[in-house]
Enzyme design. Structure first.
Site, short mmCIF file in Angstrom:
data_model
loop_
_atom_site.label_atom_id
_atom_site.label_comp_id
_atom_site.label_asym_id
_atom_site.label_seq_id
_atom_site.Cartn_x
_atom_site.Cartn_y
_atom_site.Cartn_z
N HIS A 166 0.61 -2.01 -6.19
CA HIS A 166 0.61 -1.29 -7.06
C HIS A 166 0.89 -1.98 -9.13
CE1 HIS A 166 2.50 1.59 -4.64
NE2 HIS A 166 1.59 2.86 -5.52
N GLY A 204 4.66 6.55 -7.36
CA GLY A 204 6.18 5.91 -7.15
C GLY A 204 6.47 4.71 -5.97
N SER A 208 1.25 -0.31 1.73
CA SER A 208 0.70 1.42 1.49
C SER A 208 2.64 1.48 1.41
CB SER A 208 0.21 1.61 1.97
OG SER A 208 0.57 3.28 2.05
N ARG A 237 3.30 4.54 2.27
CA ARG A 237 3.76 4.71 3.63
C ARG A 237 3.43 3.89 4.79
NH1 ARG A 237 -0.49 9.23 1.40
NH2 ARG A 237 0.99 10.24 1.34
#
Ligand code: PAF
Length: 289
Positions: A39, A33, A189, A191
């Site tokens: 993605h 997610g 990313s 993150r």
């Protein structure tokens, strides 16, 4: 419009089996997610290759170590489902922890892929790759896809999944898609969201260090240890704490012989920047400067 979101493994299995009974192919895109363009290009690739696309959204507790960001990992299922729908996913599978690990996470059966557990990210994050292999094996068993799509950004994970598929005889074609980058080269990313403005300005140094190594390899340098050390110094200069910079055989991450062909090499790195642990990798033969 958002596609249906299923949370029970049995419901997903029933839906996929109905498609397969009608002779239709299925692609799976596993995610945790907090989706970004990286993605969504996996979803595009899945759509090009199969008649139905299932995307899973599950923050897998098994792949986080103590003190890592399991609790903080962004969870935005509603937004994610809407974005997946816009890109043509037919179904979102968002199971609960209890439905995937009904006997608890400690007692869960685990899948080990020894070749990757003790090197590079595997060494830095004990248990991480076992957690990834376990959840991916479960998702494969539940969704029974023909194709599964993963990003090359997590290159070690991609090799691990290929090994999982080959050693456990999953009849699944694993597709690896190129890393999607921001305009300054930073690999997309979830993150990256942990970086403050100064750290975000420093982040392109990771990709720059990889490209510098590729450039020197391309010009014939073969003292791998020296190239790796120099790249770590560059990362420190940019305010990062490098965990490793490694030149490895692309096929299996073995240490390369001195006469290895450029096309057989992959350059991988992990570094801490503030709260974020950033990873990146490139083919040695690509993008050299
Ligand atoms: O790459 C990820 O997001 C995760 O490791 C994966 C493959 C979805 C397994 O949890």
């Amino acid at each position: 419009m958002s596609p249906p979101v299923l949370d029970r493994p049995a419901d997903l299995r029933a839906r996929v089996r109905a498609w397969r009974a009608a002779g239709e192919s299925v692609a799976l895109v596993p995610t945790m997610g907090d989706l970004h363009e990286g993605h969504l290009t996996l979803v595009d690739a899945a759509r090009e290759r199969a008649q139905h696309v299932v995307a899973s959204v599950f923050v897998n507790p098994l792949q986080f170590g103590p003190g890592e960001d399991y609790q903080d990992y962004p969870r935005r299922l509603e937004d994610d489902a809407a974005r997946l729908g816009e890109r043509g996913a037919d179904l979102v599978f968002a199971p609960t922890v209890e439905s995937l690990y009904p006997h608890g996470t400690e007692a869960a059966v685990r899948v080990h892929v020894p070749a990757f557990e003790d090197i590079l990210c595997g060494a830095a994050r004990p248990g991480h790759f076992t957690g990834v292999a376990t959840v991916v094996a479960k998702l494969f068993n539940i969704a029974e896809p023909d194709i599964a799509v993963f990003g090359q950004k997590d290159y070690q994970q991609l090799l691990l999944i290929r090994r999982l598929v080959s050693d456990l005889d999953f009849p699944i074609d694993v597709v690896g898609m190129p890393t999607v980058r921001e305009s300054d080269g930073v690999a997309m990313s979830s993150r990256n969201g942990y970086l403050d403005a100064d750290q975000r300005r420093a982040a392109p140094a990771l990709y720059a260090a990889l490209r510098a190594v590729a450039g020197r390899l391309g010009r014939g340098e073969r003292d791998f240890g020296r190239l790796e050390r120099d790249a770590c110094v560059e990362l420190e200069g940019a305010g990062m704490q490098p965990e490793y910079v490694a030149i490895r055989m692309a096929e299996d991450l073995a240490r390369p012989p001195a006469d290895a062909a450029l096309t057989d090499l992959r350059i991988l790195a992990a570094a801490r920047l503030g709260r974020a642990r950033l990873i990146d990798n490139i083919a040695a033969s690509a993008e050299a400067v």
